[in-house]
Design an enzyme around this catalytic site. Sequence first.
Site, short mmCIF file in Angstrom:
data_model
loop_
_atom_site.label_atom_id
_atom_site.label_comp_id
_atom_site.label_asym_id
_atom_site.label_seq_id
_atom_site.Cartn_x
_atom_site.Cartn_y
_atom_site.Cartn_z
N MET A 323 41.36 -14.11 -12.04
CA MET A 323 42.21 -14.37 -10.88
C MET A 323 43.11 -15.59 -11.10
O MET A 323 44.31 -15.54 -10.83
CB MET A 323 41.35 -14.58 -9.62
N ASP A 343 40.82 -25.56 -16.36
CA ASP A 343 39.52 -24.89 -16.51
C ASP A 343 38.58 -25.89 -17.17
O ASP A 343 39.00 -26.97 -17.61
CB ASP A 343 39.66 -23.61 -17.34
N VAL A 401 34.20 -19.98 -10.30
CA VAL A 401 33.05 -19.12 -10.02
C VAL A 401 32.72 -19.06 -8.53
O VAL A 401 32.89 -20.04 -7.80
CB VAL A 401 31.78 -19.59 -10.78
N GLU A 402 32.19 -17.91 -8.13
CA GLU A 402 31.87 -17.69 -6.72
C GLU A 402 30.50 -18.31 -6.40
O GLU A 402 29.49 -17.61 -6.27
CB GLU A 402 31.89 -16.17 -6.45
N LYS A 407 31.75 -24.81 -5.79
CA LYS A 407 33.06 -24.95 -5.14
C LYS A 407 33.10 -26.24 -4.30
O LYS A 407 34.09 -26.98 -4.34
CB LYS A 407 33.36 -23.73 -4.27
N SER A 429 36.07 -14.77 -2.42
CA SER A 429 36.07 -13.44 -1.80
C SER A 429 35.08 -13.36 -0.66
O SER A 429 35.17 -12.47 0.16
CB SER A 429 35.72 -12.33 -2.78
N HIS A 450 43.17 -15.63 -0.12
CA HIS A 450 42.42 -14.59 -0.83
C HIS A 450 43.34 -13.50 -1.39
O HIS A 450 43.87 -12.67 -0.66
CB HIS A 450 41.38 -13.98 0.14
N ASN A 453 42.69 -8.13 -6.67
CA ASN A 453 42.73 -7.88 -8.11
C ASN A 453 43.31 -6.49 -8.39
O ASN A 453 42.84 -5.54 -7.77
CB ASN A 453 41.28 -7.99 -8.62
N GLU A 462 45.05 -12.53 2.03
CA GLU A 462 44.48 -12.95 3.31
C GLU A 462 44.56 -14.47 3.36
O GLU A 462 44.03 -15.14 2.47
CB GLU A 462 43.01 -12.50 3.41
N ASN A 500 37.29 -7.22 2.59
CA ASN A 500 36.01 -7.02 1.91
C ASN A 500 34.91 -6.63 2.88
O ASN A 500 34.00 -5.89 2.54
CB ASN A 500 35.60 -8.26 1.12
P1 NAI Z 1 36.22 -15.55 -13.67
O1 NAI Z 1 34.80 -15.69 -14.04
O2 NAI Z 1 37.08 -14.61 -14.42
O3 NAI Z 1 36.95 -16.97 -13.75
C1 NAI Z 1 36.40 -18.16 -13.28
C2 NAI Z 1 36.93 -19.28 -14.17
O4 NAI Z 1 36.63 -20.52 -13.56
C3 NAI Z 1 36.28 -19.32 -15.55
O5 NAI Z 1 37.27 -19.34 -16.53
C4 NAI Z 1 35.48 -20.63 -15.55
O6 NAI Z 1 35.43 -21.25 -16.82
C5 NAI Z 1 36.29 -21.44 -14.58
N1 NAI Z 1 35.57 -22.57 -13.99
C6 NAI Z 1 34.27 -22.65 -13.65
N2 NAI Z 1 34.03 -23.87 -13.13
C7 NAI Z 1 35.18 -24.55 -13.13
C8 NAI Z 1 35.58 -25.85 -12.71
N3 NAI Z 1 34.71 -26.70 -12.21
N4 NAI Z 1 36.88 -26.19 -12.86
C9 NAI Z 1 37.77 -25.35 -13.37
N5 NAI Z 1 37.44 -24.12 -13.80
C10 NAI Z 1 36.17 -23.73 -13.67
O7 NAI Z 1 36.21 -15.23 -12.12
P2 NAI Z 1 37.32 -14.48 -11.23
O8 NAI Z 1 37.00 -13.07 -11.15
O9 NAI Z 1 38.66 -14.94 -11.64
O10 NAI Z 1 36.98 -15.08 -9.79
C11 NAI Z 1 37.35 -16.38 -9.42
C12 NAI Z 1 37.29 -16.51 -7.92
O11 NAI Z 1 38.15 -15.54 -7.33
C13 NAI Z 1 35.93 -16.26 -7.30
O12 NAI Z 1 35.77 -17.11 -6.19
C14 NAI Z 1 36.00 -14.82 -6.86
O13 NAI Z 1 35.14 -14.53 -5.79
C15 NAI Z 1 37.45 -14.75 -6.41
N6 NAI Z 1 38.03 -13.43 -6.39
C16 NAI Z 1 37.78 -12.53 -7.39
C17 NAI Z 1 38.33 -11.27 -7.35
C18 NAI Z 1 38.06 -10.30 -8.45
O14 NAI Z 1 38.31 -9.10 -8.24
N7 NAI Z 1 37.60 -10.71 -9.59
C19 NAI Z 1 39.20 -10.85 -6.24
C20 NAI Z 1 39.47 -11.89 -5.28
C21 NAI Z 1 38.87 -13.12 -5.35
#
Ligand code: NAI
Length: 710
Positions: A323, A343, A401-402, A407, A429, A450, A453, A462, A500
């Site tokens: 995302m 990151d 991360v969720e 967070k 999410s 929000h 994907n 949202e 969702n």
């Molecule tokens: P992902 O696992 O692909 O990416 C998360 C990234 O955050 C990783 O690269 C990780 O190294 C990094 N990270 C972890 N801790 C960190 C920190 N302290 N500072 C900076 N970076 C850090 O996860 P994804 O799928 O991108 O999801 C991210 C967020 O978006 C979550 O909250 C998820 O619920 C939300 N989301 C995800 C959707 C999806 O379909 N994957 C859709 C809408 C929202």
Amino acid sequence: MASNFHLEVGADRLATLTFDSPDKKVNIFTRTALQELERVLEELSGRHDVGCLILLSGKPGSFIAGADVEEIARVTDPVEAEAGSRVGHRLFAAWEALPFPTVAAIRGVCLGGGLEISLASTWRVASDRPDTRLGLPEVQLGILPAWGGSTRLPRLIGIAEALDLILTGKTVAGRKALKLGLVDALMPDARFLDEVRDFALERAGQKRRDDSGAGFKELLLEKNPVGRKILFDQARKKTLEQSRGHYPAPLRALEVVRVGIEQGVRAGFDAEARAAAELATSKISKNLVHVFHLTENAKKENGLAGAEPRRVRHTAVLGAGVMGGGIAQLIADKTGLPVRMKDVRDEALASGMAHAAALFDKQVQRRRLTAPEARRRMALLLPTLDYSGFSRADLVIEAIVESLGVKQEVFAETAKHVRADAVLASNTSSLSIAGIGARTPERSRVVGMHFFNPVDRMPLVEVIAAEGSDPAAVNTVFAFTRKLGKTPILVRDTPGFLVNRLLMFYSTEAFWLLDEGCRMEDLDRAMTDWGMPVGPITLADEVGIDVATKVAHILRDAFSDRLPVPAWLDKVPQSGRLGTKNGKGFYLYEGKERKGPDPSIYSLLGLHPREEAPDPGAIADRMVLPMVNEAARCLEEGVVRSAADVDLALIFGTGFPPFRGGLCRWADQEGLNQIVATLERLESAVGDRFRPSDALRATAEAGGFYARFG
Ligand code: NAI
């Protein structure tokens, strides 16, 4: 009285007719405009002092946007719809028959009826400004070009190219229009009016062009009925695949084009008028016009009352994952603002940058961007492992991360590195925005943003206002979302927000059906046949089974009485199945390609699929009606402001079928009393979770969603 058309005739025998709809941003062929055009045509047909006539727009950024959608929305009588088509035929035929050549001077959008009058002009020239777009988008409203466009366009640019435009409703830029032969010349915008005049002067007094009405491509095809048949058959097959039989307009338009080609212009016009009578009065067209209105009205929304959005000049994104990488790329692409992307892992930054670069490459391949422009935008992305550059950020968007704990900590930490008035937005999410901001100083600036994907393709965001969120912070996110080219919907900070939450009621029901012995592919097919872009089991694979089950648990905890989940649910991710992202899910994958359903799922979960296929209608009811039931609760709780917001959010966030007009509109059309009765039946046959909510009963009594929450 202000009029739509202004005619001027110069001493050089050059006439200009300027279309300038009073009180409107764009030119529209309203009923009044058509009546005035008729009078202008009467006058023009008798003018002997005109050598050439230029049709111009008085609006700076657009030529003609088309017919009046309100007329299409209103018409319910097929006789009236047919007459409406014939008015266009008559007027544009009179335009075509004027005793001097005409030049349509197209600058900005030229759509629908605007292109149809241009097609009836002797010449068409276009400005090279980037927002010049030409097209016949009628099928997107469930109708067809019925003022001569379906008949004239194939004669001008050939059948294949014309079908490509008419059956999809897509628009083309000036350069492409020139290549297609849709326009005769492309002119630099800075000298547009001068060049148009020169173009017209050269042709003043000339006889009409001799190739109009019988292009050479057409002749070639006309002489070759076999080739023509193949062409129409292929277009039909492709259209059926794309529309899966849910959208009659493109198929009807295809037939009309064929009649126009095979039986001549007059027969083509008759076919257009008959098809317009049928399509414009159909339920599907009314639903698509409804969606058009939803989209237009959403453009007028501004978030919370009483606060101006702040200006955003510098941005930062936390997390370079699926995302975060997508969001950072979108910011660079659409706003031209610099984006810090932070990151905690080097590899994540590298893959986030690679993801962004791939998205830009795709645009270059599709010729939407030049390579140097893509490089310039890519250079706006600044990867970092620390908080450097954050002190200038006006808006930080978090996509890590969720996990609530992580967070909270990251928000508190980020607050130390940004200005006290920087807006902090979370892309969570399923977590509470107030909860995420609990440890952040000045937490009123924490807002939800929000995305869906994949970020580059899904049009919805949202925007979540938490209890105590500063309206200026909320509106900043709202306005910025629009800058990103997305549609923002204001949502309250409640579990799963809107999309969702509703979707989880749909997906968990699919899992219960699986539990009862339905096969995965039958469930998916039932819903794609119903019109969803993907079935629920495929959706779980695409979202990520780990993510989907996590959200399912969070929402089950929030709505325990009505959202039970099967006990086996966690076994799926625990078996290493994460879905498409690791090539292992409910379905089997070879690389990125999906193979059939994975039969070992059934033994893993201790299930025994039945051989006989279930009734698809009954399956659809099982999955869709719980969403309707829950939507009534959401509206009563004020999660969103209106039934229109629910409908737009589901269409833009999940691909809910537009031809059904949206969840609430569909439910209203089915009849809420009927839906309550079906839910009661399911409650006794299947389980308590189907019990109709008090909110739904009250909505049924009030006459429907739009009557109560319109
Ligand atoms: P992902 O696992 O692909 O990416 C998360 C990234 O955050 C990783 O690269 C990780 O190294 C990094 N990270 C972890 N801790 C960190 C920190 N302290 N500072 C900076 N970076 C850090 O996860 P994804 O799928 O991108 O999801 C991210 C967020 O978006 C979550 O909250 C998820 O619920 C939300 N989301 C995800 C959707 C999806 O379909 N994957 C859709 C809408 C929202």
